[in-house]
Write a protein that holds these residues in place. Structure first.
Motif, short mmCIF file in Angstrom:
data_model
loop_
_atom_site.label_atom_id
_atom_site.label_comp_id
_atom_site.label_asym_id
_atom_site.label_seq_id
_atom_site.Cartn_x
_atom_site.Cartn_y
_atom_site.Cartn_z
N ALA A 75 -7.38 1.16 -0.55
CA ALA A 75 -6.34 0.41 -1.25
C ALA A 75 -6.83 -1.01 -1.48
O ALA A 75 -7.30 -1.67 -0.55
CB ALA A 75 -5.06 0.39 -0.43
N HIS A 135 3.00 3.46 -2.88
CA HIS A 135 2.52 4.66 -3.59
C HIS A 135 3.21 5.94 -3.13
O HIS A 135 3.09 6.98 -3.78
CB HIS A 135 1.01 4.81 -3.39
CG HIS A 135 0.21 3.77 -4.12
ND1 HIS A 135 -0.17 3.87 -5.43
CD2 HIS A 135 -0.28 2.56 -3.70
CE1 HIS A 135 -0.86 2.80 -5.80
NE2 HIS A 135 -0.94 2.00 -4.77
N ILE A 194 0.83 -1.21 0.00
CA ILE A 194 0.00 0.00 0.00
C ILE A 194 0.86 1.26 0.00
O ILE A 194 0.63 2.20 -0.78
CB ILE A 194 -0.94 -0.01 1.22
CG1 ILE A 194 -1.95 -1.16 1.09
CG2 ILE A 194 -1.66 1.33 1.37
CD1 ILE A 194 -2.77 -1.42 2.34
N SER A 226 -1.89 -6.30 -9.76
CA SER A 226 -2.19 -4.95 -10.25
C SER A 226 -1.41 -4.62 -11.51
O SER A 226 -1.62 -3.58 -12.13
CB SER A 226 -1.94 -3.90 -9.16
OG SER A 226 -0.57 -3.86 -8.80
N THR A 276 -5.37 -4.48 -2.43
CA THR A 276 -4.13 -5.23 -2.59
C THR A 276 -4.46 -6.60 -3.18
O THR A 276 -5.20 -7.38 -2.58
CB THR A 276 -3.42 -5.41 -1.23
OG1 THR A 276 -3.26 -4.13 -0.63
CG2 THR A 276 -2.06 -6.05 -1.42
N ALA A 313 -6.48 3.24 -4.64
CA ALA A 313 -5.15 2.81 -5.07
C ALA A 313 -5.12 1.29 -5.15
O ALA A 313 -5.81 0.60 -4.39
CB ALA A 313 -4.09 3.31 -4.09
N ILE A 314 -4.33 0.75 -6.07
CA ILE A 314 -4.16 -0.69 -6.14
C ILE A 314 -2.68 -1.04 -5.95
O ILE A 314 -1.80 -0.21 -6.18
CB ILE A 314 -4.67 -1.30 -7.47
CG1 ILE A 314 -3.93 -0.71 -8.67
CG2 ILE A 314 -6.16 -1.12 -7.58
CD1 ILE A 314 -4.25 -1.44 -9.98
N GLY A 315 -2.43 -2.25 -5.51
CA GLY A 315 -1.07 -2.72 -5.32
C GLY A 315 -1.01 -4.22 -5.31
O GLY A 315 -2.05 -4.90 -5.28
N THR A 338 -7.78 7.62 -9.17
CA THR A 338 -7.14 6.32 -9.01
C THR A 338 -5.62 6.43 -9.04
O THR A 338 -5.06 7.33 -9.66
CB THR A 338 -7.59 5.34 -10.12
OG1 THR A 338 -7.20 5.86 -11.40
CG2 THR A 338 -9.09 5.15 -10.07
#
Length: 345
Positions: free
Chosen positions: A138, A122, A119, A279, A140, A273-275, A299
């Motif tokens: 987030a 970023h 996370i 992703s 994940t 947010a993506i992780g 985003t």
């Protein structure tokens, strides 16, 4: 927290990648990853083989990270490492090395939660990259984890949705294995999906809690689908590989996006947010950008090198903890910290 002049060496060894990074404050100077090809013949990660490979890789990987960063070990202010979650044997290699190095250099040792690192990746300083503002959501998504997390500050995180069984990355890889694709199969499904019709075949979505995930049923559905079609036509997969991959990927992305939309609606938070390794999937990135335009979200998608397991993400958490805990002044370190295979956020 204000910046200072800090050099962090970070070590990541939670699964099958041995990684080391050097950060100057929040900027990456070197980010080195050594993979382990030994697992390909087994169709998945073999824990005992992973820990042996880490033992072989960790010294040269750390040496290469310091060399690429042009930083001598005597200039380091702290050593950060992944304490969990992950494979215990793999974690122990990184933990033991980090402890020994920190003690030898007499500098602080900083344990890092692997899930927090995905996370907080970023917040690595990158030119032209926008950092999320608190609070944000987030998601994940990786080979071992699937979570939706509310992030209120660097170290104030709440899991509001998670998988009840398998992770999304496993759903991709196991589906690929059923189709006869080599490990890791997730990226191959993404590759072939871009050439196929996502609505060629229909797979059912699981019925679970509002923000929770389940992927075991999808894997079973893909297996039964494969067995039925192959029985009728042994060349079915070869003839329809692109459409099959596109349909599997379409189903998985819909599951992820449906949950994310519900999370945004429930929390009112539109910064997303993506992780995690999944992703990197092009379909997920596209779906997220489409949602941004359609629903007014903002985003955040990390650089590819910060999606899969890497040490730079461990380093940024180490740096943030170094500042928050004022380790430059106290120099305090807990060398008794233990690796934890099931560590939670």
């Amino acid at each position: 927290m204000s910046k200072n002049n800090t050099y962090i060496l970070a070590i990541e060894s939670s699964c099958d990648d041995t990684a080391a990074a050097v950060l100057h404050n929040d900027k990456t100077l070197a980010n080195v990853v050594a993979g382990q090809a030994v697992h390909e013949q087994y169709g998945g990660v073999v824990p005992e083989l992973a820990s042996r490979a880490h033992q072989q890789n960790i010294v040269p990987v750390v040496h290469e990270a310091l060399r690429k960063a042009n930083v001598k070990k005597e200039a380091l202010n702290a050593v950060a490492f992944t304490s969990g979650p992950g494979l215990m044997g793999s974690l122990l290699v990184g933990t033991s090395f980090a402890k020994s190095l920190a003690m030898g250099l007499d500098i602080p040792l900083i344990d890092v939660n692997h899930m927090q690192a995905h996370i907080l990746a970023h917040f690595i300083e990158e030119e032209g990259y926008d950092k999320p503002e608190f609070p944000f959501l987030a998601m994940t998504i990786s080979g071992g984890h699937t979570q939706i997390v509310r992030v209120d500050s660097y170290f104030e995180m709440t899991v509001i949705g998670q998988t009840l069984d398998d992770a999304v990355g496993e759903a991709f890889d196991k589906s690929a294995k059923i189709l006869g694709l080599p490990y890791p199969g997730g990226p191959l499904i993404d590759k072939y999906a871009q050439l196929g019709n996502p609505k060629a075949y229909k797979f059912t979505k699981p019925k679970v809690g509002e923000l929770d995930f389940s992927f075991s049923g999808l894997k079973t559905a893909v297996l039964y689908f494969y067995q039925k079609e192959i029985a009728a036509d042994p060349e079915f997969v070869d003839k329809n590989l692109n459409d099959i991959c596109a349909s599997i990927q379409y189903t998985i992305i819909n599951i992820l996006m449906d949950k994310l939309k519900k999370a945004v609606k429930q929390t009112g938070i539109k910064h997303v947010a993506i992780g995690g390794g999944v992703s990197a999937n092009s379909g997920i990135r596209k779906a997220l950008k489409e949602a941004e335009q359609k629903y007014g979200w903002k985003t955040f998608v990390p650089k590819f090198e910060y999606t899969t397991d890497n040490a730079a993400m461990i380093g940024i958490v180490g740096y943030l903890k170094y500042l928050e805990e004022n380790l430059a002044e106290t120099g305090y370190t807990d060398t008794q910290v233990m690796a934890q295979s099931r560590l939670k956020i």
